[in-house]
Design a protein around this motif. Sequence first.
Motif, PDB file in Angstrom:
ATOM      1  N   ILE A   1       0.859  -1.170   0.000  1.00 45.59           N
ATOM      2  CA  ILE A   1       0.000   0.000   0.000  1.00 45.59           C
ATOM      3  C   ILE A   1       0.899   1.225   0.000  1.00 45.59           C
ATOM      4  O   ILE A   1       1.829   1.315   0.806  1.00 45.59           O
ATOM      5  N   VAL A   2       0.635   2.161  -0.893  1.00 44.37           N
ATOM      6  CA  VAL A   2       1.387   3.416  -0.924  1.00 44.37           C
ATOM      7  C   VAL A   2       0.386   4.562  -0.853  1.00 44.37           C
ATOM      8  O   VAL A   2      -0.464   4.708  -1.740  1.00 44.37           O
ATOM      9  N   THR A   3       0.469   5.361   0.196  1.00 45.95           N
ATOM     10  CA  THR A   3      -0.401   6.533   0.295  1.00 45.95           C
ATOM     11  C   THR A   3       0.285   7.723  -0.363  1.00 45.95           C
ATOM     12  O   THR A   3       1.504   7.777  -0.482  1.00 45.95           O
ATOM     13  N   GLY A   4      -0.527   8.672  -0.800  1.00 47.77           N
ATOM     14  CA  GLY A   4       0.024   9.792  -1.554  1.00 47.77           C
ATOM     15  C   GLY A   4       0.667   9.322  -2.840  1.00 47.77           C
ATOM     16  O   GLY A   4       1.743   9.776  -3.243  1.00 47.77           O
ATOM     17  N   ALA A   5      -0.012   8.387  -3.527  1.00 44.95           N
ATOM     18  CA  ALA A   5       0.590   7.674  -4.658  1.00 44.95           C
ATOM     19  C   ALA A   5       0.340   8.324  -6.008  1.00 44.95           C
ATOM     20  O   ALA A   5       0.834   7.829  -7.020  1.00 44.95           O
ATOM     21  N   ALA A   6      -0.373   9.429  -6.046  1.00 44.76           N
ATOM     22  CA  ALA A   6      -0.744  10.012  -7.332  1.00 44.76           C
ATOM     23  C   ALA A   6       0.367  10.836  -7.967  1.00 44.76           C
ATOM     24  O   ALA A   6       0.276  11.217  -9.132  1.00 44.76           O
ATOM     25  N   ARG A   7       1.425  11.108  -7.201  1.00 48.70           N
ATOM     26  CA  ARG A   7       2.487  11.959  -7.738  1.00 48.70           C
ATOM     27  C   ARG A   7       3.756  11.796  -6.900  1.00 48.70           C
ATOM     28  O   ARG A   7       3.749  11.161  -5.861  1.00 48.70           O
ATOM     29  N   GLY A   8       4.827  12.365  -7.365  1.00 47.37           N
ATOM     30  CA  GLY A   8       6.038  12.511  -6.574  1.00 47.37           C
ATOM     31  C   GLY A   8       6.647  11.209  -6.099  1.00 47.37           C
ATOM     32  O   GLY A   8       6.706  10.203  -6.821  1.00 47.37           O
ATOM     33  N   ILE A   9       7.104  11.229  -4.858  1.00 51.40           N
ATOM     34  CA  ILE A   9       7.774  10.069  -4.271  1.00 51.40           C
ATOM     35  C   ILE A   9       6.846   8.867  -4.223  1.00 51.40           C
ATOM     36  O   ILE A   9       7.265   7.729  -4.454  1.00 51.40           O
ATOM     37  N   GLY A  10       5.566   9.086  -3.933  1.00 47.55           N
ATOM     38  CA  GLY A  10       4.608   7.983  -3.871  1.00 47.55           C
ATOM     39  C   GLY A  10       4.448   7.275  -5.200  1.00 47.55           C
ATOM     40  O   GLY A  10       4.403   6.036  -5.266  1.00 47.55           O
ATOM     41  N   LEU A  11       4.382   8.039  -6.277  1.00 49.30           N
ATOM     42  CA  LEU A  11       4.244   7.444  -7.603  1.00 49.30           C
ATOM     43  C   LEU A  11       5.527   6.732  -8.006  1.00 49.30           C
ATOM     44  O   LEU A  11       5.487   5.628  -8.569  1.00 49.30           O
ATOM     45  N   ALA A  12       6.665   7.328  -7.702  1.00 51.82           N
ATOM     46  CA  ALA A  12       7.945   6.682  -8.011  1.00 51.82           C
ATOM     47  C   ALA A  12       8.088   5.366  -7.247  1.00 51.82           C
ATOM     48  O   ALA A  12       8.577   4.364  -7.787  1.00 51.82           O
ATOM     49  N   THR A  13       7.650   5.355  -5.987  1.00 49.13           N
ATOM     50  CA  THR A  13       7.705   4.135  -5.177  1.00 49.13           C
ATOM     51  C   THR A  13       6.780   3.065  -5.745  1.00 49.13           C
ATOM     52  O   THR A  13       7.151   1.885  -5.827  1.00 49.13           O
TER      53      THR A  13
END
Length: 254
Positions: free
Chosen positions: A11-23
Motif C-alpha cells: 500500500i502506498v499513500t500519496g501515490a498520485a504523484r512525486g515520491i509515492g508514484l515513483a515508489t
Amino acid sequence: MSQTPEQKTAIVTGAARGIGLATTKQFLAEGRRVAMIDRDAEALMAEAGALENVLPVVCDVSQPEQVDAMIAEVAGAFGRIDALVNNAGVADFGPIEETSFERWRTVMATNLDGVFLCSQAAIPELRKTSGAIVNIASISGLRASTLRVAYGTSKAGVIQLTQQQAAELGEYGIRANCVAPGPVRTKLAMAVHSQEIIDAYHDAIPLNRYGSEDEIASVIVFLCSDKASYVTGQTIASDGGFQSTGVGLPALRT
C-alpha cells in the motif's frame, strides 16, 4: 488485475504523484501488486490508468472511517498486505506567529494522524505476513529550520511514532522504519524554490544537488524488502549529506 496467491503486495499513500508514484512504479518493477491511495481522485485515476497490477483507492488518510474502509478494500482485493508506505503529506510553511491553530491541525491531521491511522488499521493484515511499515518523514523532522513549525514538528512526530511501532510490533515480525528525505527535485519544489534557495542548497548539501524521487523510492523499497529483514526502528536520512552539515539556510529566512 492478474495475481498469484503468494504475490507480495504494498500500500502506498500519496501515490498520485512525486515520491509515492515513483515508489509505486519501483514496487511494480519488482513484481508486487500495489494499492495506490490518494485523496486527489482525478490525479490518482489518471496515473493508475496507465499502470497494471494496481488498485487505486480514493481515501483521505486523516479520516478514520475512510482509512478503515480502504484497508478492508485492499485486503479483500489482494488477499494479503505485505507492506505499508505512509507517504501522504501536506506542507504549510510560515512563521510561528502567523501559523493559526487551524493551519497547525491541517498539517498534523494528514502528516501525523494519517500515519497513525493507516498503520493501526493495517496491523492485523501485516501480522499475517510479518510485513513492513515505512513512514516518510523529512529532514525537517531531524533538524529545525525557519517557517516549519507545523511541518517540522509533524515529521518529528512521525520519527518517534516509527520507533514506537518498531518497539511494539517487532514481536509480530512487523518491521517499522522511517525515511527522511532531504531536498528533492519535485515539480512543486522547483516551482516554489527561488534561484537563491536552489544555489544555497547546492552549497549546503555535500553531494551538491537535490535528490530525485526515484532515489528516495529506492530506499523505501529496500526497507520493505527481505534485504532489510533485520532493520527496524531506524530513520534513514536520504538527503545527500544535508543532515551532517549544520543548521538553517539564510535563503530560507524571512
